[in-house]
Scaffold this active site. Structure first.
Site, short mmCIF file in Angstrom:
data_model
loop_
_atom_site.label_atom_id
_atom_site.label_comp_id
_atom_site.label_asym_id
_atom_site.label_seq_id
_atom_site.Cartn_x
_atom_site.Cartn_y
_atom_site.Cartn_z
CB CYS A 172 -0.94 0.04 1.15
SG CYS A 172 -2.13 -1.44 1.16
CG HIS A 251 12.57 -1.78 3.06
ND1 HIS A 251 12.57 -3.14 3.78
CD2 HIS A 251 12.22 -2.14 1.89
CE1 HIS A 251 11.93 -3.97 2.88
NE2 HIS A 251 12.01 -3.26 1.94
CG HIS A 336 -4.30 20.16 5.55
ND1 HIS A 336 -5.33 20.58 6.17
CD2 HIS A 336 -3.84 21.12 4.90
CE1 HIS A 336 -5.55 21.60 5.99
NE2 HIS A 336 -4.62 22.22 5.24
CG HIS A 340 -2.55 3.06 3.66
ND1 HIS A 340 -3.27 3.23 2.58
CD2 HIS A 340 -2.63 1.92 4.06
CE1 HIS A 340 -4.06 1.69 2.43
NE2 HIS A 340 -3.48 1.04 3.25
CG ASN A 373 -6.97 -0.74 2.56
OD1 ASN A 373 -6.48 0.00 1.51
ND2 ASN A 373 -6.35 -1.61 3.34
#
Length: 451
Positions: A172, A251, A336, A340, A373
């Site tokens: 995502c 990562h 703002h 996700h 989603n």
């Protein structure tokens, strides 16, 4: 004579002003050609024929005859607690009876959502397709041959010199990875327009088994897509909405627990699905913390940096275990927030751990409620919500953050170049924005926090 008596002081002041001006010019020169502008973006609103309720989804799941009673009960419970509203959008293979997904159906879904977003973007910007010099498409679960980026080139008859990339399997957060990829490419390719398309494909990726860690995705994912037009052409600053300020990628895949927490594989019965580990929330929290440590020094005011550093020194160096790690006030750096919309519990944790208000979380929660989603495109539905509410002012800063398999946490920071008037925008929220925000029913104390 008095005038000349202060001559050395006046000379120093004039010199300082000139030096400041020259420094600004020099900084502008160094950045020239490296600035990346977001000209505009569009998100796809499916036709009403795709609109169905959660109850309909459960009826379709029952009709397949593939799920036992325990799995049906679990999916219904997850659906009720997901934070997703009563009406969202599904591809034809989910709403048709019988549900028999084919490759042709997957291609059809890809064309519908991608072309729908791109067509609207081209209409909004007035850009001719021959001006596009770069195309990056990200879709995690559907990576056909030929690629989706080639599909775009063929459909819109882009020029033969167009540069294309197709990202798959990156979860995502791939939409923000696409943005960073384009940022680096635009440092090399001057005076170029880049098209980024973020989507996911549900048609071939429903799970038809009874292994609980793989059932959650059936309840969460919906169809959607976003198209974003980026530019490094200096003249485009006059028409652009935002300027790219920072990209920060984290990562944690070196750790086995992080690497396996979101994993597509076969279970014992041979059904392919995406397994979500019970460690997902803690892995996401660790990745977020690492990402914030990298992003914080770039965006936070000096006072917040000092407070964070001081608490770390007290805890790590002075061994004061009773001292809690200071949580910076990111509302001092951003106006703002677009997190996700992966699930309700993820948003709950973000709100709690970062001390954000309901107003700051509103775009993410309302996107999850209205669209579900939609994977990598969800961040753009959230920014579209913020624009539709008339909240975007010149100079304001936007923080987009997303999580993805691997495990990844990626951040992108934008600066608004002009006020966005919602009445002048084509935005899929506009015909119903007056109904939002809605009150999302609260979870009971026994709710499952793994969502």
């Amino acid at each position: 004579m008095a005038l000349f008596s202060n001559f050395p002081l006046q000379l120093m002041v004039v010199s300082a002003v000139l030096m400041g001006g020259l420094l600004k010019i020099w900084r502008w020169y160094l950045r020239r050609g490296k600035r990346v502008f977001l000209v505009d973006f569009s998100v796809y609103k499916p036709a009403i024929i795709h609109k169905r309720s959660g109850d309909y989804l459960m009826q379709q799941a029952k009709r397949t005859g593939r799920f036992n009673d325990q799995s049906m009960a679990f999916m219904r419970k997850m659906l009720e607690r997901s934070g997703i509203g009563p009406q969202t959008y599904f591809p034809f293979n989910v709403i048709n009876v019988p549900c028999v997904p084919t490759m042709a159906d997957a291609w059809g879904e890809a064309k519908d959502v991608m072309f729908g977003a791109i067509d609207e973007l081209l209409e909004k910007t007035g850009i001719a397709t021959e001006e596009i010099g770069m195309v990056v498409v990200n879709c995690s679960l559907f990576g056909p041959t030929t690629s989706l980026s080639s599909l775009v080139v063929n459909h819109y008859k882009l020029k033969e010199t167009v540069i294309t990339y197709n990202l798959s399997g990156m979860g995502c957060s791939a939409g923000l990875i696409s943005i960073e990829l384009v940022k680096h490419l635009l440092c090399v390719h001057k005076n170029t327009l880049a098209l980024v398309v973020s989507t996911e494909n549900m048609t071939l990726n429903a799970y038809y088994g009874n292994y609980r860690p793989m059932l959650l995705t059936n309840s969460l994912f919906r169809m959607g897509s976003a198209a974003v037009l980026l530019s490094n052409r200096p003249t485009d600053i006059r028409f652009s909405k935002y300027e790219l300020v920072h990209t920060v990628r984290t990562h944690t895949g070196v750790d086995d627990r992080s690497y396996k927490c979101v994993f597509q594989e076969e279970e014992e019965e041979g059904n392919v699905g995406i397994s979500l580990s019970k460690d997902l929330m803690s892995v996401a929290g660790e990745a977020l913390k690492t990402n914030i440590i990298s992003l914080g020094p770039l965006v936070l005011p000096l006072t917040e940096k000092f407070m964070f550093l001081w608490s770390m020194v007290r805890r790590k160096v002075l061994k004061m275990k009773s001292v809690k790690q200071y949580t910076p006030d990111f509302t001092l750096a951003f106006d703002h927030f677009c997190f996700h919309a992966g699930g309700r519990a993820v948003l709950d944790e973000m709100e709690k751990n970062m001390n954000l208000s309901k107003w700051h979380m509103e775009p993410s929660r309302m996107t999850l409620w209205r669209w579900g989603n939609t994977s990598s495109s969800s961040l753009w539905y959230e920014l579209a919500y913020t624009e539709a509410k008339g909240r975007v002012r010149k100079g304001s800063r936007v923080w987009q953050i997303a999580f993805g398999s691997g495990f990844k946490c990626n951040s992108v920071v934008w600066k608004t170049l002009r006020m966005v008037n919602p009445l002048e925008e084509k935005n899929p929220w506009m015909d119903e924005i007056h109904n939002f925000p809605v009150e999302v029913p609260k979870l009971t104390p026994t709710s499952n926090s793994s969502l």
